[in-house]
Design an enzyme around this catalytic site. Structure first.
Site, PDB file in Angstrom:
ATOM      1  N   CYS A  71       3.125  -0.248   7.998  1.00  0.00           N
ATOM      2  CA  CYS A  71       1.703  -0.027   7.686  1.00  0.00           C
ATOM      3  C   CYS A  71       0.804  -1.062   8.344  1.00  0.00           C
ATOM      4  CB  CYS A  71       1.494  -0.029   6.182  1.00  0.00           C
ATOM      5  SG  CYS A  71       2.070  -1.528   5.356  1.00  0.00           S
ATOM      6  N   HIS A 363       1.088  -3.310   0.956  1.00  0.00           N
ATOM      7  CA  HIS A 363       0.679  -2.240   1.862  1.00  0.00           C
ATOM      8  C   HIS A 363      -0.587  -2.657   2.597  1.00  0.00           C
ATOM      9  CE1 HIS A 363       0.730   1.778   3.422  1.00  0.00           C
ATOM     10  NE2 HIS A 363      -0.364   2.183   2.796  1.00  0.00           N
ATOM     11  N   ASN A 384      -5.361   6.019   5.122  1.00  0.00           N
ATOM     12  CA  ASN A 384      -3.979   5.618   4.910  1.00  0.00           C
ATOM     13  C   ASN A 384      -3.132   6.052   6.109  1.00  0.00           C
ATOM     14  OD1 ASN A 384      -1.757   4.513   3.643  1.00  0.00           O
ATOM     15  ND2 ASN A 384      -1.976   5.703   1.771  1.00  0.00           N
TER      16      ASN A 384
END
Length: 438
Positions: A71, A363, A384
């Site tokens: 991520c 994250h 995202n």
């Protein structure tokens, strides 16, 4: 040592208390059938989080990291691709995460070997040594780690370095690298303890690094030295730039100077208005150091709003596991009323939760919009990297209360800081210990 042995009398008292309240059986049936979160979910919270924002950067399709922990790379490349899309009129252009992932595996192994050799005189159960051994083949990373890779190796479009089966599901690769690097650590420590020469140790670590390169090559493919950059913009105009290196590609097509950006942190358990350095988090020898300026949340938010007003998106680190509806793409600290469900007190401050390991960043996502109503921030738009089948075509809505409690770092251009805040960046940092991980 305190020893408290449970007895049958204790259990009888608990059962009597449980049976005394008839609602316990009702809630028991509901929780057993539906689960904790579905039972505790507050639908009124969901209803107020629509996907309309007063300030919003125009962005394209979301990417998908799939079953990997990349991520931090996806989020930085999102920031870069947004700038590219605006500059060259190519909204859904995507940069290769696999390309940087390959180099991270090699660089991370290289710096790991240095750390193991440097700490070889420490006992095996030393806290620093144990920290290095905890996950040497892990995927996770920080903003500075991603920047270090881009500045050294450049970037490539996905068409020049596509995803592989392994980069989309890195579980097996992590297991292989964890085992190899831990075994390599044993070999290197044994060589130091046996008083092997520096030349012998250097030759051994070089052999080990070649093996990591081979593993990464099998898993990701080996990056080409040059590629042909060929694309059509959104007006269907054709473009081609032949035989360009990834470094040349970055320098030519991206005007962003990554050194102009800094990390604002919000860790209430640490001193505010203080620069912190975490050298054990670095992944590239000679690269950018992992650091952050710890500030109050209102400072972080103000910089975020000013950035969005100017059309700049931002990388941010958070705990996406907390009060999160992954499928619905909803982040709100009042989403699941677990305290009410169980009739218990679960309240802790952000600082307390950090100190007791209850809330840590896990994250990275990209901030792309904010909704301000009557001068007050209500919610934020988040890009995202979990694909388009979650949230609103991959975009999440983040309540402002969730940002307060579960966002820890935000990357902003230094131009959005005050002169006093900029001056803090030149102060001597407090150096965090390796296990004081961010």
């Amino acid at each position: 040592m305190v020893e408290t042995k449970l007895t049958q009398a204790d259990f009888d008292a608990m059962r009597e208390q449980y049976d005394k309240d008839p609602k316990n059986k009702v809630l028991q049936r509901s929780v057993m059938k539906n689960g904790i979160n579905k039972t505790a979910k507050d639908n009124q919270t969901v209803a107020k989080l629509n996907h309309t924002y007063s300030i919003e950067v125009d962005t394209g399709k979301v990417s998908n990291q799939k079953r990997s922990g990349r991520c931090w790379l996806f989020s930085l490349l999102n920031v870069l691709k947004h700038d590219f899309a605006k500059r060259y009129d190519v909204k859904d252009f995507e940069l290769s995460q696999s390309y940087l992932f390959f180099w991270d595996k090699v660089e991370r192994a290289n710096i790991f070997y240095d750390r193991i050799i440097d700490t070889a005189d420490k006992p095996f159960d030393d806290r620093e040594v144990r920290w290095y051994l905890e996950g040497p083949g892990a995927d996770g990373g920080e903003w500075a780690m991603a920047v270090s890779l881009v500045q050294k190796y450049g970037v490539a479009p996905t068409s020049a370095f596509p995803e592989s089966n392994v980069t989309e599901n890195t579980t097996d690769l992590k297991e292989v690298l964890n085992r190899k690097l831990r075994r390599d650590a044993k070999v290197l420590r044994d060589m130091v303890h046996a008083n092997k020469s520096d030349a012998e140790i250097k030759e051994q670590r070089h052999t080990m690094l070649k093996e990591v390169y081979r593993i990464a090559g099998y898993a990701c493919g080996v990056p080409r030295e040059t590629f042909d950059f060929e694309y059509r913009d959104d007006k269907q105009n054709y473009h081609v730039d032949a035989n360009i290196t990834p470094k040349e590609f970055f320098d030519k097509y991206f005007e962003i100077d990554l050194d102009d950006y800094t990390v604002l942190g919000n860790y209430p358990n640490l001193k505010m208005d203080q620069l912190y350095l975490h050298p054990a988090g670095d992944n590239v020898v000679g690269g950018k150091h992992v650091d952050f300026l710890n500030v109050e949340m209102d400072v972080l938010k103000q910089a975020a709003v000013e950035s969005l007003k100017d059309g700049e998106t931002m990388w941010f680190a958070n705990n996406v596991s907390e009060q999160s509806d992954r499928q619905g793409g909803i982040l709100d600290d009042a989403l699941y009323r677990r305290s009410e469900l169980f009739d218990i007190d679960l309240d802790m401050t952000k600082g307390q939760r950090l100190e007791y390991l209850d809330n840590i960043p896990n994250h990275a996502m990209t901030l792309t919009g904010v909704d301000i109503v009557d001068g007050k921030i209500t919610k934020w738009k988040v890009e995202n990297s979990w694909g388009e089948k979650v949230g609103e075509k991959g975009y999440f809505v983040m309540a402002d209360n969730w940002m307060d409690n579960n966002v820890f770092q935000l990357i902003v251009n230094k131009k959005y800081l005050t002169d006093a805040q900029k001056a803090l960046l030149d102060k001597e940092p407090i150096v965090l210990k390796p296990w004081e991980a961010l």
